[in-house]
Design a protein around this motif. Sequence first.
Motif, PDB file in Angstrom:
ATOM      1  N   SER A 104       0.840  -1.195   0.000  1.00 10.61           N
ATOM      2  CA  SER A 104       0.000   0.000   0.000  1.00 10.61           C
ATOM      3  C   SER A 104       0.875   1.246   0.000  1.00 10.61           C
ATOM      4  CB  SER A 104      -0.921   0.015   1.231  1.00 10.61           C
ATOM      5  OG  SER A 104      -0.156   0.221   2.393  1.00 10.61           O
ATOM      6  N   SER A 105       0.232   2.393  -0.102  1.00 14.78           N
ATOM      7  CA  SER A 105       0.988   3.652  -0.103  1.00 14.78           C
ATOM      8  C   SER A 105       1.734   3.854   1.213  1.00 14.78           C
ATOM      9  CB  SER A 105       0.054   4.824  -0.393  1.00 14.78           C
ATOM     10  OG  SER A 105      -1.008   4.855   0.531  1.00 14.78           O
ATOM     11  N   PHE A 108       5.541   3.178   1.043  1.00 13.26           N
ATOM     12  CA  PHE A 108       6.416   4.110   0.325  1.00 13.26           C
ATOM     13  C   PHE A 108       7.001   5.080   1.349  1.00 13.26           C
ATOM     14  CE2 PHE A 108       3.927   2.316  -2.976  1.00 13.26           C
ATOM     15  CZ  PHE A 108       4.604   2.493  -4.162  1.00 13.26           C
ATOM     16  N   GLY A 111       6.653   8.888   1.277  1.00  6.68           N
ATOM     17  CA  GLY A 111       5.932   9.179   0.038  1.00  6.68           C
ATOM     18  C   GLY A 111       6.793   9.180  -1.212  1.00  6.68           C
ATOM     19  N   PRO A 113       8.437   7.961  -4.596  1.00  4.01           N
ATOM     20  CA  PRO A 113       7.924   7.063  -5.632  1.00  4.01           C
ATOM     21  C   PRO A 113       8.921   5.975  -6.022  1.00  4.01           C
ATOM     22  CG  PRO A 113       8.731   9.066  -6.638  1.00  4.01           C
ATOM     23  CD  PRO A 113       8.858   9.247  -5.135  1.00  4.01           C
ATOM     24  N   LEU A 138      -1.314   1.344  -8.881  1.00  2.00           N
ATOM     25  CA  LEU A 138      -0.024   1.998  -9.070  1.00  2.00           C
ATOM     26  C   LEU A 138      -0.041   2.724 -10.410  1.00  2.00           C
ATOM     27  CD1 LEU A 138       2.580  -0.622  -7.768  1.00  2.00           C
ATOM     28  CD2 LEU A 138       1.812   1.469  -6.666  1.00  2.00           C
ATOM     29  N   PRO A 151       4.185   7.029  -8.495  1.00  2.00           N
ATOM     30  CA  PRO A 151       3.913   7.537  -7.149  1.00  2.00           C
ATOM     31  C   PRO A 151       3.286   6.478  -6.246  1.00  2.00           C
ATOM     32  CG  PRO A 151       2.409   8.500  -8.763  1.00  2.00           C
ATOM     33  CD  PRO A 151       3.366   7.639  -9.520  1.00  2.00           C
ATOM     34  N   PRO A 152       3.256   6.744  -4.932  1.00  2.00           N
ATOM     35  CA  PRO A 152       2.667   5.781  -3.997  1.00  2.00           C
ATOM     36  C   PRO A 152       1.246   5.390  -4.389  1.00  2.00           C
ATOM     37  CG  PRO A 152       3.793   7.507  -2.794  1.00  2.00           C
ATOM     38  CD  PRO A 152       3.790   7.917  -4.243  1.00  2.00           C
ATOM     39  N   GLY A 153       0.952   4.137  -4.186  1.00  2.00           N
ATOM     40  CA  GLY A 153      -0.370   3.591  -4.491  1.00  2.00           C
ATOM     41  C   GLY A 153      -0.479   2.207  -3.879  1.00  2.00           C
ATOM     42  N   ARG A 154      -1.410   1.424  -4.384  1.00  2.00           N
ATOM     43  CA  ARG A 154      -1.670   0.090  -3.834  1.00  2.00           C
ATOM     44  C   ARG A 154      -1.568  -0.956  -4.936  1.00  2.00           C
ATOM     45  NH1 ARG A 154      -5.658  -3.029  -4.367  1.00  2.00           N
ATOM     46  NH2 ARG A 154      -6.154  -4.674  -2.927  1.00  2.00           N
ATOM     47  N   HIS A 178      13.764   2.152  -5.407  1.00  2.00           N
ATOM     48  CA  HIS A 178      12.608   2.279  -4.518  1.00  2.00           C
ATOM     49  C   HIS A 178      13.056   2.642  -3.114  1.00  2.00           C
ATOM     50  CE1 HIS A 178      13.282  -1.398  -2.180  1.00  2.00           C
ATOM     51  NE2 HIS A 178      13.851  -1.840  -3.296  1.00  2.00           N
TER      52      HIS A 178
END
Length: 195
Positions: A104-105, A108, A111, A113, A138, A151-154, A178
């Motif tokens: 998940s975000s 990260f 934050g 990416p 993502l 960028p951050p996402g799931r 990363h």
Amino acid sequence: MTSTLAVALDVVAAAGPFWSSDTFWAAVGVVAGVAVGVGGMYVTHRAALPARRLVYSFSSSSLVQRHQRGVSAGTLHILLGARELHNPRLVSLRLENTGRRDVSSAQFDQGRPLRIDLGLPVVELVSMAAEPPHAFGLLPGALDDHGMTIPPGRLGAGEAVTYTLLVDGDPSFYRLTHALVDVKVKEKFPPKTGE
């Protein structure tokens, strides 16, 4: 035979209840030791397989084969808008969550990416495909002179996403960097070294 059975019953009765014998407690100790050993092996196995695991792979293919007969450097011109492409290639990055839990975000760090670095400009993002099709957590970020950010996402457990990028030139390297926390990141087909 009845006298033998009666003697055996008298011996058992004289020995007392079965739970008071040393043999019973030795057997209980062996069973408890085996249970602790099996439990330890299970915990070790779970620790060796991280809950969050991201596997990635790159692939690349040329859009035009320059060595084809009848095609000379002065005959074929490839344009994208007003930009002429001299060596157009498609580079794909596939990210797979092979772990038991979602990435998940929150994983990260600060934050930051994911970063795809190809060492040459990305002309455009051609496509993004997800498996299953509804798994678009993502999303792609900015394109720049050396690659692309994500960028951050799931990315859910068992899900995958593939980004296909158009570049002009043959990348000298492919790199995914990363700052993920609590995620084991591994290249699916790492380059062979030291042969």
